[in-house]
Design a protein around this motif. Structure first.
Motif, short mmCIF file in Angstrom:
data_model
loop_
_atom_site.label_atom_id
_atom_site.label_comp_id
_atom_site.label_asym_id
_atom_site.label_seq_id
_atom_site.Cartn_x
_atom_site.Cartn_y
_atom_site.Cartn_z
N VAL A 146 43.42 49.31 100.89
CA VAL A 146 42.59 50.51 100.82
C VAL A 146 42.39 50.94 99.38
N PHE A 147 43.45 50.87 98.59
CA PHE A 147 43.36 51.24 97.18
C PHE A 147 42.34 50.37 96.44
N ILE A 148 42.34 49.07 96.72
CA ILE A 148 41.40 48.16 96.06
C ILE A 148 39.98 48.40 96.55
N LEU A 149 39.79 48.51 97.86
CA LEU A 149 38.44 48.64 98.42
C LEU A 149 37.85 50.01 98.15
N TYR A 150 38.69 51.03 98.01
CA TYR A 150 38.18 52.37 97.71
C TYR A 150 37.40 52.36 96.39
N GLY A 151 37.97 51.75 95.39
CA GLY A 151 37.27 51.67 94.11
C GLY A 151 36.00 50.85 94.21
N PHE A 152 36.02 49.79 95.03
CA PHE A 152 34.83 48.95 95.19
C PHE A 152 33.73 49.72 95.92
N PHE A 153 34.08 50.40 97.02
CA PHE A 153 33.07 51.14 97.78
C PHE A 153 32.53 52.33 96.98
N SER A 154 33.37 52.93 96.17
CA SER A 154 32.90 54.06 95.37
C SER A 154 31.87 53.63 94.33
N ALA A 155 31.92 52.35 93.93
CA ALA A 155 30.98 51.84 92.92
C ALA A 155 29.64 51.44 93.52
N ARG A 173 37.37 67.08 104.65
CA ARG A 173 38.39 67.81 103.91
C ARG A 173 39.67 66.96 103.80
N GLY A 174 40.27 67.04 102.64
CA GLY A 174 41.56 66.40 102.45
C GLY A 174 41.50 64.91 102.24
N ARG A 175 40.30 64.35 102.03
CA ARG A 175 40.23 62.89 101.87
C ARG A 175 40.91 62.43 100.57
N ARG A 176 40.87 63.28 99.55
CA ARG A 176 41.54 62.90 98.31
C ARG A 176 43.06 62.90 98.50
N VAL A 177 43.56 63.82 99.32
CA VAL A 177 44.99 63.83 99.62
C VAL A 177 45.38 62.58 100.40
N LEU A 178 44.53 62.20 101.35
CA LEU A 178 44.80 60.99 102.13
C LEU A 178 44.78 59.76 101.23
N PHE A 179 43.86 59.74 100.27
CA PHE A 179 43.81 58.61 99.35
C PHE A 179 45.08 58.56 98.49
N LEU A 180 45.55 59.72 98.04
CA LEU A 180 46.78 59.75 97.24
C LEU A 180 47.98 59.28 98.07
N LEU A 181 47.98 59.58 99.36
CA LEU A 181 49.06 59.09 100.22
C LEU A 181 49.01 57.56 100.32
#
Length: 288
Positions: free
Chosen positions: A166-175, A113-121
């Motif tokens: 984290v912002f860069i790797l998040y997009g990479f891991f999501s792909a 829960r709240g992982r999208r909020v953590l990502f926005l932070l």
């Protein structure tokens, strides 16, 4: 122009593409503009003051004064600042990339829960320039009693470096295809095992690109180190170069030798990881 025509002639055509030729010429001009200052610095570092004043800026040194490097190294106390820079950089950069990779994996693949909020932070953290935070950072580090200490500079570096990574790797891991992690989970693998055996090898190009960028940024960082590292025995190379310039600004050969020694490690690291760096920048540009 025949070389350009041969390099950029489309398959099955006898004429070169003028647009590609123009782009190639423009790239060469930009490269020359960027390389010229460094060539000037290297040439000047191998000249005496008399030669600097009596020759043109880009004249080859007739009698190379390699002693400028040894004298600058000794007079500027660069052995201490180089050690501090190496220690801080080689602690902060691998640790920061590893922590960022784990955080990005958790935000991208671990249900919570709240992982999208953590990502926005984290995204919000990339929008704050650290220059406006220097005063609060100094106050907080001073409250912890970490002024003039290695942890006192490494922790703020991590705080401002991790969100961007984290912002860069998040997009990479999501792909990365979910089937890879789901199959491993069915076989009983833990999230850490999936992260270590699947995501880290797959993301090596992206991690290498971030490593190079973070290394260069940390090695050359000046403002935060100037605020927190007030003891000259804790200074990094950019601070040592500042002090050297203020004392020996008229000794052009040694000053430029000090500049070369400060820039050279970052250039070597880039050349070592250049292949992975380019691959990391182009990863995801073409879909299979």
């Amino acid at each position: 122009m025949s070389l350009f025509s041969q390099a950029f002639r489309p398959v099955g055509s006898t004429r070169a593409d003028p647009v590609l030729v123009a782009l190639w010429v423009a790239l060469i001009l930009v490269a020359v503009i960027w390389i010229a200052p460094f060539v000037f610095i290297v040439f000047t570092s191998l000249k005496t003051n008399t030669a600097v004043m009596g020759e043109t800026a880009f004249a080859l040194p007739t009698d190379p004064a390699f002693s400028n490097y040894a004298k600058a190294w000794a007079r500027g106390n660069f052995s201490v600042t180089a050690f501090n820079g190496v220690l801080i950089t080689f602690v902060k950069v691998p640790l920061g990339v590893f922590l960022s990779a784990m955080a990005a994996y958790a935000l991208a693949r671990v249900p919570m829960r709240g992982r999208r909020v953590l990502f926005l932070l984290c995204v919000f953290g990339t929008m704050i320039p650290f220059q406006v935070m220097l005063a609060p950072i100094f106050k907080q580090v001073n409250a912890f009693g970490l002024i003039n200490s290695y942890p006192g500079i490494v922790l703020p570096y991590l705080a401002f470096g991790v969100p961007y990574q984290v912002f860069i790797l998040y997009g990479f891991f999501s792909a990365v295809p979910k089937e890879l992690s789901e199959a491993a989970r069915i076989d009983g693998a833990s999230h850490f095992t999936i992260f270590r055996r699947i995501f880290l090898p797959v993301s090596l190009p992206a991690l290498s690109a971030l490593f190079v960028l973070d290394f260069v940024a940390t090695w050359n960082e000046f403002a935060m180190a100037l605020v927190i590292l007030q003891d000259p025995q804790k200074w990094t190379l950019p601070l040592g170069l500042m002090a050297f310039q203020s004392q020996f600004q008229r000794d052009y050969g040694q000053l430029n030798a000090a500049i070369v020694m400060t820039v050279l490690p970052a250039a070597i690291v880039y050349l070592m990881f250049q292949r992975y760096f380019v691959a990391g920048l182009t990863t995801g540009a073409v879909k299979e």
